[in-house]
Design a protein around this motif. Sequence first.
Motif, PDB file in Angstrom:
ATOM      1  N   ASP A   1      34.459  51.113  34.454  1.00 51.15           N
ATOM      2  CA  ASP A   1      33.167  51.646  34.872  1.00 51.15           C
ATOM      3  C   ASP A   1      32.201  50.472  35.039  1.00 51.15           C
ATOM      4  OD1 ASP A   1      30.688  52.859  35.154  1.00 51.15           O
ATOM      5  OD2 ASP A   1      31.111  54.442  33.712  1.00 51.15           O
ATOM      6  N   THR A   2      31.686  50.296  36.265  1.00 55.46           N
ATOM      7  CA  THR A   2      30.900  49.117  36.599  1.00 55.46           C
ATOM      8  C   THR A   2      29.542  49.517  37.165  1.00 55.46           C
ATOM      9  OG1 THR A   2      32.923  47.880  37.088  1.00 55.46           O
ATOM     10  CG2 THR A   2      30.870  47.014  38.011  1.00 55.46           C
ATOM     11  N   ILE A   3      28.487  48.860  36.686  1.00 57.15           N
ATOM     12  CA  ILE A   3      27.156  49.070  37.258  1.00 57.15           C
ATOM     13  C   ILE A   3      27.074  48.335  38.594  1.00 57.15           C
ATOM     14  CG2 ILE A   3      24.674  48.696  36.969  1.00 57.15           C
ATOM     15  CD1 ILE A   3      25.073  48.836  33.961  1.00 57.15           C
ATOM     16  N   LEU A   4      26.594  49.011  39.615  1.00 54.77           N
ATOM     17  CA  LEU A   4      26.476  48.431  40.950  1.00 54.77           C
ATOM     18  C   LEU A   4      25.076  47.858  41.134  1.00 54.77           C
ATOM     19  CD1 LEU A   4      28.243  51.235  43.018  1.00 54.77           C
ATOM     20  CD2 LEU A   4      29.248  49.127  42.103  1.00 54.77           C
ATOM     21  N   LEU A   5      25.010  46.563  41.375  1.00 62.76           N
ATOM     22  CA  LEU A   5      23.743  45.880  41.604  1.00 62.76           C
ATOM     23  C   LEU A   5      23.843  44.999  42.847  1.00 62.76           C
ATOM     24  CD1 LEU A   5      20.912  45.637  40.221  1.00 62.76           C
ATOM     25  CD2 LEU A   5      21.748  43.535  39.156  1.00 62.76           C
ATOM     26  N   GLY A   6      24.616  45.473  43.824  1.00 61.81           N
ATOM     27  CA  GLY A   6      24.775  44.676  45.040  1.00 61.81           C
ATOM     28  C   GLY A   6      25.230  45.521  46.207  1.00 61.81           C
ATOM     29  N   THR A   7      24.631  46.710  46.392  1.00 60.32           N
ATOM     30  CA  THR A   7      25.120  47.624  47.424  1.00 60.32           C
ATOM     31  C   THR A   7      24.125  47.929  48.531  1.00 60.32           C
ATOM     32  OG1 THR A   7      24.365  49.619  46.290  1.00 60.32           O
ATOM     33  CG2 THR A   7      26.541  48.769  45.687  1.00 60.32           C
TER      34      THR A   7
ATOM     35  N   THR B   1      23.170  58.125  48.949  1.00 63.30           N
ATOM     36  CA  THR B   1      24.586  58.338  49.265  1.00 63.30           C
ATOM     37  C   THR B   1      25.182  59.566  48.588  1.00 63.30           C
ATOM     38  OG1 THR B   1      25.113  56.741  47.524  1.00 63.30           O
ATOM     39  CG2 THR B   1      25.116  55.937  49.792  1.00 63.30           C
ATOM     40  N   PHE B   2      24.605  59.985  47.455  1.00 65.26           N
ATOM     41  CA  PHE B   2      25.136  61.151  46.748  1.00 65.26           C
ATOM     42  C   PHE B   2      24.121  62.300  46.699  1.00 65.26           C
ATOM     43  CE2 PHE B   2      28.379  58.226  45.488  1.00 65.26           C
ATOM     44  CZ  PHE B   2      29.476  58.999  45.139  1.00 65.26           C
ATOM     45  N   ASP B   3      23.099  62.249  47.536  1.00 64.93           N
ATOM     46  CA  ASP B   3      22.136  63.341  47.578  1.00 64.93           C
ATOM     47  C   ASP B   3      22.831  64.620  48.049  1.00 64.93           C
ATOM     48  OD1 ASP B   3      18.946  63.954  47.824  1.00 64.93           O
ATOM     49  OD2 ASP B   3      20.086  65.036  49.355  1.00 64.93           O
ATOM     50  N   PRO B   4      22.734  65.712  47.302  1.00 66.91           N
ATOM     51  CA  PRO B   4      23.475  66.942  47.649  1.00 66.91           C
ATOM     52  C   PRO B   4      23.156  67.481  49.043  1.00 66.91           C
ATOM     53  CG  PRO B   4      22.636  67.082  45.414  1.00 66.91           C
ATOM     54  CD  PRO B   4      22.024  65.856  46.020  1.00 66.91           C
TER      55      PRO B   4
ATOM     56  N   ASP C   1      38.808  36.865  43.303  1.00 71.91           N
ATOM     57  CA  ASP C   1      38.255  36.661  44.638  1.00 71.91           C
ATOM     58  C   ASP C   1      36.964  37.469  44.794  1.00 71.91           C
ATOM     59  OD1 ASP C   1      37.670  36.296  47.268  1.00 71.91           O
ATOM     60  OD2 ASP C   1      39.645  36.841  48.031  1.00 71.91           O
ATOM     61  N   PRO C   2      35.792  36.796  44.890  1.00 68.26           N
ATOM     62  CA  PRO C   2      34.529  37.534  44.956  1.00 68.26           C
ATOM     63  C   PRO C   2      34.287  38.206  46.297  1.00 68.26           C
ATOM     64  CG  PRO C   2      34.135  35.178  45.139  1.00 68.26           C
ATOM     65  CD  PRO C   2      35.599  35.340  44.862  1.00 68.26           C
ATOM     66  N   PHE C   3      35.146  37.923  47.284  1.00 68.33           N
ATOM     67  CA  PHE C   3      34.957  38.487  48.613  1.00 68.33           C
ATOM     68  C   PHE C   3      35.978  39.572  48.940  1.00 68.33           C
ATOM     69  CE2 PHE C   3      33.844  33.897  48.668  1.00 68.33           C
ATOM     70  CZ  PHE C   3      32.466  34.055  48.628  1.00 68.33           C
ATOM     71  N   SER C   4      36.746  40.001  47.936  1.00 66.59           N
ATOM     72  CA  SER C   4      37.777  41.012  48.178  1.00 66.59           C
ATOM     73  C   SER C   4      37.780  42.096  47.107  1.00 66.59           C
ATOM     74  CB  SER C   4      39.164  40.348  48.239  1.00 66.59           C
ATOM     75  OG  SER C   4      39.223  39.398  49.282  1.00 66.59           O
ATOM     76  N   LEU C   5      36.632  42.356  46.512  1.00 67.00           N
ATOM     77  CA  LEU C   5      36.560  43.377  45.470  1.00 67.00           C
ATOM     78  C   LEU C   5      36.863  44.760  46.035  1.00 67.00           C
ATOM     79  CD1 LEU C   5      35.529  43.869  42.422  1.00 67.00           C
ATOM     80  CD2 LEU C   5      33.506  44.778  43.570  1.00 67.00           C
ATOM     81  N   VAL C   6      37.639  45.529  45.309  1.00 68.62           N
ATOM     82  CA  VAL C   6      37.963  46.906  45.700  1.00 68.62           C
ATOM     83  C   VAL C   6      37.306  47.875  44.726  1.00 68.62           C
ATOM     84  CG1 VAL C   6      39.791  48.607  46.046  1.00 68.62           C
ATOM     85  CG2 VAL C   6      40.147  46.221  46.758  1.00 68.62           C
ATOM     86  N   MET C   7      36.535  48.814  45.250  1.00 71.52           N
ATOM     87  CA  MET C   7      35.982  49.886  44.422  1.00 71.52           C
ATOM     88  C   MET C   7      36.963  51.049  44.462  1.00 71.52           C
ATOM     89  SD  MET C   7      31.903  49.782  45.208  1.00 71.52           S
ATOM     90  CE  MET C   7      31.009  48.221  45.144  1.00 71.52           C
ATOM     91  N   GLU C   8      37.628  51.290  43.344  1.00 65.22           N
ATOM     92  CA  GLU C   8      38.678  52.303  43.315  1.00 65.22           C
ATOM     93  C   GLU C   8      38.109  53.721  43.353  1.00 65.22           C
ATOM     94  OE1 GLU C   8      40.022  50.716  39.664  1.00 65.22           O
ATOM     95  OE2 GLU C   8      40.245  48.813  40.714  1.00 65.22           O
ATOM     96  N   LYS C   9      36.918  53.878  42.812  1.00 69.25           N
ATOM     97  CA  LYS C   9      36.251  55.177  42.838  1.00 69.25           C
ATOM     98  C   LYS C   9      34.755  54.934  42.700  1.00 69.25           C
ATOM     99  CE  LYS C   9      36.150  59.731  40.551  1.00 69.25           C
ATOM    100  NZ  LYS C   9      36.299  60.493  41.802  1.00 69.25           N
ATOM    101  N   VAL C  10      33.968  55.584  43.544  1.00 69.51           N
ATOM    102  CA  VAL C  10      32.511  55.483  43.448  1.00 69.51           C
ATOM    103  C   VAL C  10      32.004  56.713  42.710  1.00 69.51           C
ATOM    104  CG1 VAL C  10      30.347  55.235  44.709  1.00 69.51           C
ATOM    105  CG2 VAL C  10      32.431  54.165  45.595  1.00 69.51           C
TER     106      VAL C  10
ATOM    107  N   ALA D   1      30.510  52.514  39.823  1.00 70.45           N
ATOM    108  CA  ALA D   1      31.816  52.669  40.456  1.00 70.45           C
ATOM    109  C   ALA D   1      32.880  52.164  39.498  1.00 70.45           C
ATOM    110  CB  ALA D   1      31.878  51.895  41.765  1.00 70.45           C
ATOM    111  N   VAL D   2      34.120  52.526  39.778  1.00 69.85           N
ATOM    112  CA  VAL D   2      35.246  52.003  39.012  1.00 69.85           C
ATOM    113  C   VAL D   2      35.808  50.803  39.772  1.00 69.85           C
ATOM    114  CG1 VAL D   2      37.544  52.457  38.090  1.00 69.85           C
ATOM    115  CG2 VAL D   2      35.782  54.253  38.030  1.00 69.85           C
ATOM    116  N   CYS D   3      35.736  49.632  39.158  1.00 69.02           N
ATOM    117  CA  CYS D   3      36.274  48.391  39.730  1.00 69.02           C
ATOM    118  C   CYS D   3      37.246  47.782  38.723  1.00 69.02           C
ATOM    119  CB  CYS D   3      35.149  47.403  40.017  1.00 69.02           C
ATOM    120  SG  CYS D   3      33.838  48.021  41.089  1.00 69.02           S
TER     121      CYS D   3
END
Length: 416
Positions: free
Chosen positions: A63-69, A76-79, A42-51, A57-59
């Motif tokens: 380990d998955t490259i994110l190209l749609g966020t 988002t991760f700037d200290p 289901d392309p509309f119900s993807l869960v990212m288990e860990k970013v 992220a982990v999908c």
Amino acid sequence: MSEGVMQADKPQVLDGEGTDLFSKFDDTIAMRANLLASGVEDPFSLVMEKVLSPTRAVCNGRDTILLGTYNYMGMTFDPEVIESGIQALRDFGTGTTGSRVLNGTYQGHKECEDALREFYGMDHAMVFSTGYQANLGIISTIAGKGDYVVLDIDSHASIWDGCAMGNAEIVPFKHNDITAMEKRLKRIPEGAGKLVVLEGVYSMLGDVAPLKEMVKIAKENGAMVLVDEAHSMGFIGENGRGVVEDAGVMDDVDLIIGTFSKSVGTVGGFCVSNHPKFEIMRLMCRPYVFTASLPPSVVATAATSIRKLMGAADKRANLWQSSRRLHGGLQDLGFTLGTDIPQSAIVAVIMPDLEKGAAMWSALLSEGLYVNLARPPATPANMTLLRCSLCAEHTAEEVETILGMFERAGKAVGII
């Protein structure tokens, strides 16, 4: 364009219970069932288990490259951004539990609006709980019954909904068509209130509006101009102020709408303006008055991120380099893209149909790449798209890896 559903031919009548109000969604329910029956995830119900980072992220355990966020600037991760949110959480708690006009304005909300005023060089800034609410609230409040809203046919759902909520006369024109926009404006009765609504970057194809010409025509015809810069803030323009800056029309635009959920890296929306009467919007705008304000931790992260974006020239340069490489590489592989040249951080890959698009999406996910699958009626001209959104934190090596994934998936599915 607005997300929607096909209407069922006939309402389903339930014995003794009247019409089933869900029956209008039957066509979409069938479409989704057929898609899943083909064996794709289901392309509309993807869960990212860990970013893991702005680009990974982990999908499905991988380990998955994110190209749609839409995390264009990777904030988002700037200290410093994270630390400001943690400190605000400790100092002010988890939420305001109230509206901005009651108990919901904390020091952080004022500091966030100060940062926006400084970023844009504008007199006024107003923060909303979402970008959707910013469009909904501003448009519906300033354009009411008897007024006219002239807008691009490919405008975002929140723009269309703002027009409907305000009960103004809606006058759409063909996408990015300067002549069509001018013709619509000239047909509006003399003396009527006129608002032209444009977007700097249109989110489906990633194409840019010809703002210089359009704003000039709008002003010549006595219209106010609102530009939604959701997909260009932080990235486009010398200082990241968007297409309005790049086109040199910042002083001619009456209202700029934006969001925190893209380049800023959190959630929320805003409007900035130099209009001398703008502050009355805080009392008249229903989606601002009648909703709880953003939590202190969110406005703290937003304010810190916005101030950091002022000096993010290196990030902008890297993002442009990645956009040009991905766009050119996909063209060389034989994919059909939404624009002839790279115009933004969005690269849209046009699919033959929904079934092929879903199969390609699934094949890319199996390769370890996440992109957006966009379908009609959200897309223009009934296109199915794989929408790629680059991040300033994508490395040159990641972009090359992405191109390899597209080549293998495209050949496996039969797209190229």
